[in-house]
Scaffold this motif. Sequence first.
Motif, short mmCIF file in Angstrom:
data_model
loop_
_atom_site.label_atom_id
_atom_site.label_comp_id
_atom_site.label_asym_id
_atom_site.label_seq_id
_atom_site.Cartn_x
_atom_site.Cartn_y
_atom_site.Cartn_z
N TRP A 62 70.86 46.76 115.93
CA TRP A 62 69.48 46.35 115.76
C TRP A 62 69.38 44.82 115.80
O TRP A 62 70.39 44.11 115.68
N ALA A 63 68.15 44.32 115.94
CA ALA A 63 67.91 42.88 115.95
C ALA A 63 66.47 42.61 115.56
O ALA A 63 65.58 43.44 115.80
N VAL A 85 65.55 39.05 121.38
CA VAL A 85 65.72 40.36 120.73
C VAL A 85 66.13 41.40 121.76
O VAL A 85 67.03 42.21 121.52
N LEU A 86 65.50 41.38 122.93
CA LEU A 86 65.87 42.33 123.98
C LEU A 86 67.33 42.13 124.39
O LEU A 86 68.07 43.11 124.57
N ASP A 87 67.75 40.89 124.54
CA ASP A 87 69.14 40.62 124.89
C ASP A 87 70.08 41.16 123.82
O ASP A 87 71.13 41.75 124.13
N ALA A 88 69.71 40.95 122.55
CA ALA A 88 70.56 41.42 121.46
C ALA A 88 70.65 42.94 121.43
O ALA A 88 71.70 43.50 121.10
N LEU A 89 69.57 43.61 121.77
CA LEU A 89 69.56 45.07 121.74
C LEU A 89 70.29 45.69 122.92
O LEU A 89 70.62 46.87 122.89
N SER A 95 80.09 41.49 121.00
CA SER A 95 80.07 40.74 122.26
C SER A 95 79.00 39.66 122.23
O SER A 95 79.21 38.55 122.72
N LEU A 96 77.84 39.97 121.66
CA LEU A 96 76.72 39.03 121.65
C LEU A 96 77.06 37.76 120.89
O LEU A 96 76.66 36.67 121.29
N PHE A 116 70.93 40.13 113.54
CA PHE A 116 71.32 41.30 114.32
C PHE A 116 72.60 41.88 113.75
O PHE A 116 73.37 41.18 113.08
N GLY A 117 72.81 43.18 114.01
CA GLY A 117 74.00 43.80 113.48
C GLY A 117 74.08 45.28 113.80
O GLY A 117 73.28 45.83 114.59
N ASP A 118 75.05 45.94 113.17
CA ASP A 118 75.25 47.36 113.30
C ASP A 118 75.67 47.89 111.93
O ASP A 118 75.45 47.22 110.92
N ARG A 119 76.29 49.05 111.88
CA ARG A 119 76.63 49.61 110.58
C ARG A 119 77.82 48.91 109.92
O ARG A 119 78.08 49.13 108.73
#
Length: 258
Positions: A62-63, A85-89, A95-96, A116-119
């Motif tokens: 998410w971002a 935000v689109l680039d991050a998603l 990698s980002l 931005f992040g993940d679990r």
Amino acid sequence: MCLLLVAWQQHPRWPLVVAANRDEFHSRPTRAAHWWHEPPILAGRDERAGGTWMGVAAQGHWAALTNYREPSRPRRGLRSRGQLVLDALQTPPASLRVDLEPAALEHDYDGFNLLFGDRERLYYVSNRDQPLRQVPPGYHGLSNGLLNDPWPKVRRGRERLAACLSGTWGERADTPPLEPLFDLLHDDRCPPDHELVDTGVSLAWERRLAPMFIRSPEYGTRCSTLLLLDEGGEIHFAERRFDPAGRVLDTRRFAFRP
């Protein structure tokens, strides 16, 4: 967004809770949260510039973004910050983070903050701050300054989010109790003048922009968005939209497993 509140690894059942308000001119055309076909993301859409302010990818990362308020530094008509935000998603966080350095982004975008992040991880970067960094577990807040700047709405939001998630909130629920989170985002208390942040706009505008939830005929809170990740990996996303008087237009809820 103009207010992002994050509980990161603070609840045993819900390791990620994001509660956010998007403040914008009511005349700016916007599409409500929906699944995009390309890229495959869940987000609202800014119909003027084509980007978004917050979203989650089908893969689960998410971002979300806030603008950095700097009226003394005029906007230069650069790339839309919603594109970040689109680039991050479209890019896994691991990698980002290699490509997001403030010095490289300073000349392409006006001031911004990006979470931005993940679990597994949470990252923060701003082209008005030090290089990208990983955010530690805790309660975090972001408005139009830098991460955890002690603005009244940020302090109040973090305190209210921590109070909301305490006790038995969401411990045994298969779906998260969303109304307490929407309620805390609807807080329209204006702090006294001596607590206001001096960001370079007039006192009248500082007062107008100071509450967590903003009402005015031309500019205000357009929507509240909730993003939650449960311990099993399921993602819950909800958006509530408002008219200029702060009345609810509709509420959309989504749940999916990446």
